[in-house]
Design a protein around this motif. Structure first.
Motif, PDB file in Angstrom:
ATOM      1  N   ASP A   1       0.871  -1.185   0.000  1.00 41.66           N
ATOM      2  CA  ASP A   1       0.000   0.000   0.000  1.00 41.66           C
ATOM      3  C   ASP A   1       0.904   1.230   0.000  1.00 41.66           C
ATOM      4  OD1 ASP A   1      -1.971   1.886   0.301  1.00 41.66           O
ATOM      5  OD2 ASP A   1      -2.452   1.362   2.375  1.00 41.66           O
ATOM      6  N   VAL A   2       0.959   1.898  -1.135  1.00 41.27           N
ATOM      7  CA  VAL A   2       1.914   2.983  -1.361  1.00 41.27           C
ATOM      8  C   VAL A   2       1.259   4.319  -1.019  1.00 41.27           C
ATOM      9  CG1 VAL A   2       3.419   4.059  -3.067  1.00 41.27           C
ATOM     10  CG2 VAL A   2       2.939   1.603  -3.198  1.00 41.27           C
ATOM     11  N   GLY A   3       1.866   5.052  -0.082  1.00 40.16           N
ATOM     12  CA  GLY A   3       1.232   6.278   0.406  1.00 40.16           C
ATOM     13  C   GLY A   3       0.062   5.933   1.296  1.00 40.16           C
ATOM     14  N   CYS A   4       0.302   5.105   2.291  1.00 41.52           N
ATOM     15  CA  CYS A   4      -0.789   4.496   3.067  1.00 41.52           C
ATOM     16  C   CYS A   4      -1.467   5.459   4.024  1.00 41.52           C
ATOM     17  CB  CYS A   4      -0.270   3.292   3.833  1.00 41.52           C
ATOM     18  SG  CYS A   4       0.988   3.686   5.082  1.00 41.52           S
ATOM     19  N   GLY A   5      -0.858   6.609   4.302  1.00 41.68           N
ATOM     20  CA  GLY A   5      -1.499   7.568   5.190  1.00 41.68           C
ATOM     21  C   GLY A   5      -1.811   6.971   6.550  1.00 41.68           C
ATOM     22  N   GLU A   6      -3.039   7.172   6.996  1.00 43.00           N
ATOM     23  CA  GLU A   6      -3.446   6.711   8.325  1.00 43.00           C
ATOM     24  C   GLU A   6      -3.905   5.258   8.340  1.00 43.00           C
ATOM     25  OE1 GLU A   6      -4.948  11.054   9.973  1.00 43.00           O
ATOM     26  OE2 GLU A   6      -6.093   9.996   8.436  1.00 43.00           O
TER      27      GLU A   6
END
Length: 218
Positions: free
Chosen positions: A51-56
């Motif tokens: 998950d690329v740029g998974c944030g929160e």
């Protein structure tokens, strides 16, 4: 459309920008998985996902709840701390299927042919970096695995939705698809669906996403 003229496009990719944004509020995102992820992946057998740029962590947690083992990447350690906490709150099983890594996506190189799913939602970097990043993400997909890239469409700049006015950051699904070797990839979805949103003044506006879903042949 207005934006902070003290910022340039590369600032929007930095750890400092995203740490400040996450520190400014208890939750930047809704906590729900991205709808294009749900639409495209619900019926896919679980495996190893990136998950690329998974944030929160909402996408990674949703994937883990469906049996995926997920590595979540983000430039912001603030976001990753929240993601790990929310995975723990979701239970031991979810936490055990998720891991988190801080990295600058513009320079990071994933292991080749490692993942059954590589998912990147709304990761916007300058075009020269984007071509390299998308190439690396594609290379990380194993044979039979899937690449799912979703972004804000350039036509959003013609609306009042409030995008930063950096056209170089936006892309179409066709641009992503054109960079994939047709001998190696089957394009499952290359689309520009619309959805309804609210602009900064609370007015309804129709915006468009770029959605590319492909499977590596073999």
């Amino acid at each position: 459309m207005t934006h902070d003229h003290s910022l340039d496009a590369t600032d929007l990719c930095s750890q400092e920008f995203w740490d400040a944004r996450y520190d400014s509020t208890a939750a930047v995102w809704s906590g729900k998985p991205n709808p294009h992820l749900v639409e495209q992946v619900t019926d896919v057998a679980p495996g190893n996902a990136l998950d690329v740029g998974c944030g929160e962590g909402a996408d990674a947690i949703w994937l883990a709840s469906r049996g995926w083992n997920v590595t979540g990447l983000d430039v912001s350690p603030v976001a990753l701390t929240r993601a790990a906490a929310r995975a723990a709150e979701a239970g031991t099983e979810i936490a055990g299927r998720t891991s988190w890594k801080q990295t600058d996506l513009r320079t990071w190189e994933p292991p080749a042919h490692r993942f059954d799913l590589v998912s990147a939602h709304f990761i916007h970097v300058p075009a020269s970096d984007r071509r390299v990043l998308h190439g690396r993400l594609a290379a990380a997909v194993r044979q039979g695995g899937r690449l799912l890239i979703v972004g804000h469409h350039p036509s959003d700049l013609q609306t009042s939705v409030g995008r930063f006015d950096f056209p170089d950051l936006l892309f179409t699904a066709e641009q992503v698809a054109a960079a994939l070797d047709p001998d190696d990839w089957e394009i499952l979805v290359c689309a520009e669906p619309t959805r309804e949103a609210l602009d900064p003044e609370g007015r309804p506006v129709t915006i468009r996403d770029a959605v590319l879903h492909a499977i590596r042949r073999g």
